[in-house]
Design an enzyme around this catalytic site. Structure first.
Site, PDB file in Angstrom:
ATOM      1  N   GLY A   1      -4.297 -13.772  -4.254  1.00  0.00           N
ATOM      2  CA  GLY A   1      -3.018 -12.542  -3.923  1.00  0.00           C
ATOM      3  C   GLY A   1      -1.859 -12.560  -4.337  1.00  0.00           C
TER       4      GLY A   1
ATOM      5  CG  HIS B   1      -2.294  -0.959   0.882  1.00  0.00           C
ATOM      6  ND1 HIS B   1      -3.289  -0.577   0.094  1.00  0.00           N
ATOM      7  CD2 HIS B   1      -2.470  -2.178   1.427  1.00  0.00           C
ATOM      8  CE1 HIS B   1      -4.107  -1.744   0.111  1.00  0.00           C
ATOM      9  NE2 HIS B   1      -3.604  -2.850   0.802  1.00  0.00           N
TER      10      HIS B   1
ATOM     11  CB  SER C   1      -5.033 -14.353 -11.203  1.00  0.00           C
ATOM     12  OG  SER C   1      -5.878 -13.549 -10.684  1.00  0.00           O
TER      13      SER C   1
ATOM     14  CG  ASP D   1      -0.043  -6.115  -8.321  1.00  0.00           C
ATOM     15  OD1 ASP D   1       0.953  -6.026  -7.244  1.00  0.00           O
ATOM     16  OD2 ASP D   1      -1.091  -6.012  -8.027  1.00  0.00           O
TER      17      ASP D   1
ATOM     18  CG  ASP E   1       1.420   0.135  -5.499  1.00  0.00           C
ATOM     19  OD1 ASP E   1       0.550   0.509  -4.820  1.00  0.00           O
ATOM     20  OD2 ASP E   1       1.134  -0.625  -6.514  1.00  0.00           O
TER      21      ASP E   1
ATOM     22  CE1 TYR F   1      -4.844  -1.588  -3.509  1.00  0.00           C
ATOM     23  CE2 TYR F   1      -5.845   0.144  -4.929  1.00  0.00           C
ATOM     24  CZ  TYR F   1      -4.838  -0.718  -4.414  1.00  0.00           C
ATOM     25  OH  TYR F   1      -3.716  -0.355  -5.149  1.00  0.00           O
TER      26      TYR F   1
HETATM   27  C1  GLA Z   1      -2.924  -4.560  -5.040  1.00  0.00           C
HETATM   28  C2  GLA Z   1      -2.706  -3.391  -6.152  1.00  0.00           C
HETATM   29  C3  GLA Z   1      -1.243  -3.063  -5.770  1.00  0.00           C
HETATM   30  C4  GLA Z   1      -0.754  -2.593  -4.693  1.00  0.00           C
HETATM   31  C5  GLA Z   1      -1.045  -3.874  -3.515  1.00  0.00           C
HETATM   32  C6  GLA Z   1      -0.965  -3.358  -2.157  1.00  0.00           C
HETATM   33  O1  GLA Z   1      -1.973  -5.749  -5.301  1.00  0.00           O
HETATM   34  O2  GLA Z   1      -2.752  -3.972  -7.384  1.00  0.00           O
HETATM   35  O3  GLA Z   1      -1.028  -1.939  -6.980  1.00  0.00           O
HETATM   36  O4  GLA Z   1      -1.472  -1.416  -4.128  1.00  0.00           O
HETATM   37  O5  GLA Z   1      -2.566  -4.060  -3.749  1.00  0.00           O
HETATM   38  O6  GLA Z   1       0.487  -2.788  -1.776  1.00  0.00           O
END
Ligand code: GLA
Length: 311
Positions: free
Chosen positions: A95, A30, A98, A139, A32, A188
């Protein structure tokens, strides 16, 4: 590009093929979307796509909302409609991203010569468009440019990154909490807004987490596994108490992992609100971790991203 496997029979002669890995995030959660530092790695579970021209977009896949992803990346990259077929070893909603693996595999299929950073940004925009969740770029970046044998120390403000070797003797374990969710159904976006507007509790997590990423990267470089484990534990506590993205079930699972013989540390991974936990464990003592958590565990090795040119 990894060796091309045989396409599904109906897609023999198809004009597109792409393959991209899932990812773990060692630390830097949390942060990025606030331009912070993160330390993800691509892992050896892959999503592979084949496609051929068609009058309209379609997809055969079990990734939830797959058609929305396909249309969004097709639009981002200005591609003509295709019928897309997917095979995936990256479990959905567990997590390890995908959706990023699917989007990056599609980008690699549509524009194989694209710059990896630009591909990650295009996939981030497509993910935001398809889901309405204002995700960061971590990601997609890991799926595009992760490196086998390493983690990426990525500055999300500049997209500059360093490759940090990851030790062979440490196993990466991803443990499914069983609490599956799609990000669109979680707070989120709300957490993102709270952090952006400077809420003190949320900022406390963000500032301390970025500092932990720096210290963790140094500990990784020094092969100080005990220190790495302590930082994972602190990261979990901060995500639980200050960013409030954990759940009682996940907290209990993390504590079971902490108690396992040979486990250096564990924490909730990714967006949270359920999903998976990450544990780093002595490669020779993986069985004690699996027994302690009593949940399905995916042991992963690091892998190359879809846009890494290996020769
Ligand atoms: C998800 C989002 C990422 C990041 C994480 C938390 O995976 O896709 O961009 O914010 O949550 O670190």
């Amino acid at each position: 590009m990894p060796a091309q496997r045989t396409p599904p029979r109906s897609f023999v002669g198809s004009d597109w093929h792409g393959r991209a890995p899932g990812r773990v995030n060692l630390i830097g959660e949390h942060v990025d979307y606030l331009g912070g530092l993160v330390l993800p790695a691509a892992v050896d579970r892959f999503t592979e796509v084949w496609a051929r021209p068609a009058p309209e977009w379609s997809i055969e896949s079990d990734v939830p909302g797959g058609l929305g992803y396909v249309k969004a990346i097709g639009e981002e990259l200005r591609a003509d409609p295709h019928a897309v077929q997917v095979t995936s070893q990256v479990p959905p909603n567990a997590g390890i991203s995908s959706s990023a693996a699917l989007l990056v595999a599609l980008a690699a299929a549509i524009r194989p010569d694209m710059d990896g950073k630009q591909a990650a940004l295009a996939c981030q925009r497509a993910e935001q468009k398809a889901t309405g969740v204002q995700v960061g770029v971590m990601d997609q970046f890991a799926a595009a440019l992760g490196r086998r044998g390493s983690a990426l120390l990525l500055d999300c403000a500049t997209l500059e990154y360093q490759v940090v070797p990851f030790p062979d003797e440490v196993a990466i374990a991803v443990i499914d909490s069983g609490e599956h969710r799609s990000l669109a159904s979680t707070p989120y976006n709300q957490r993102r807004r709270e952090a952006e507007s400077g809420d003190p509790k949320r900022r406390k997590h963000v500032d301390s987490e970025i500092q932990r990423v720096r210290v963790f990267a140094q500990a990784l470089h020094d092969r100080n596994f005990t220190r790495m484990g302590e930082l994972l534990k602190e990261s979990h506590q901060s995500l639980r108490d200050d960013f409030e993205v954990s759940t009682p079930n996940v907290d209990a699972l993390v504590e079971r992992a902490w108690s396992a013989d040979g486990c250096y540390g564990a924490r909730i991974m990714g967006a949270g609100f359920g999903g998976s936990i990450l544990a780093l464990v002595d490669k020779h003592r993986t069985e004690s971790l699996a027994a302690a958590v009593d949940r399905p565990v995916l042991f992963c090795a690091t892998a190359d991203g879809a846009f890494v040119r290996t020769q």
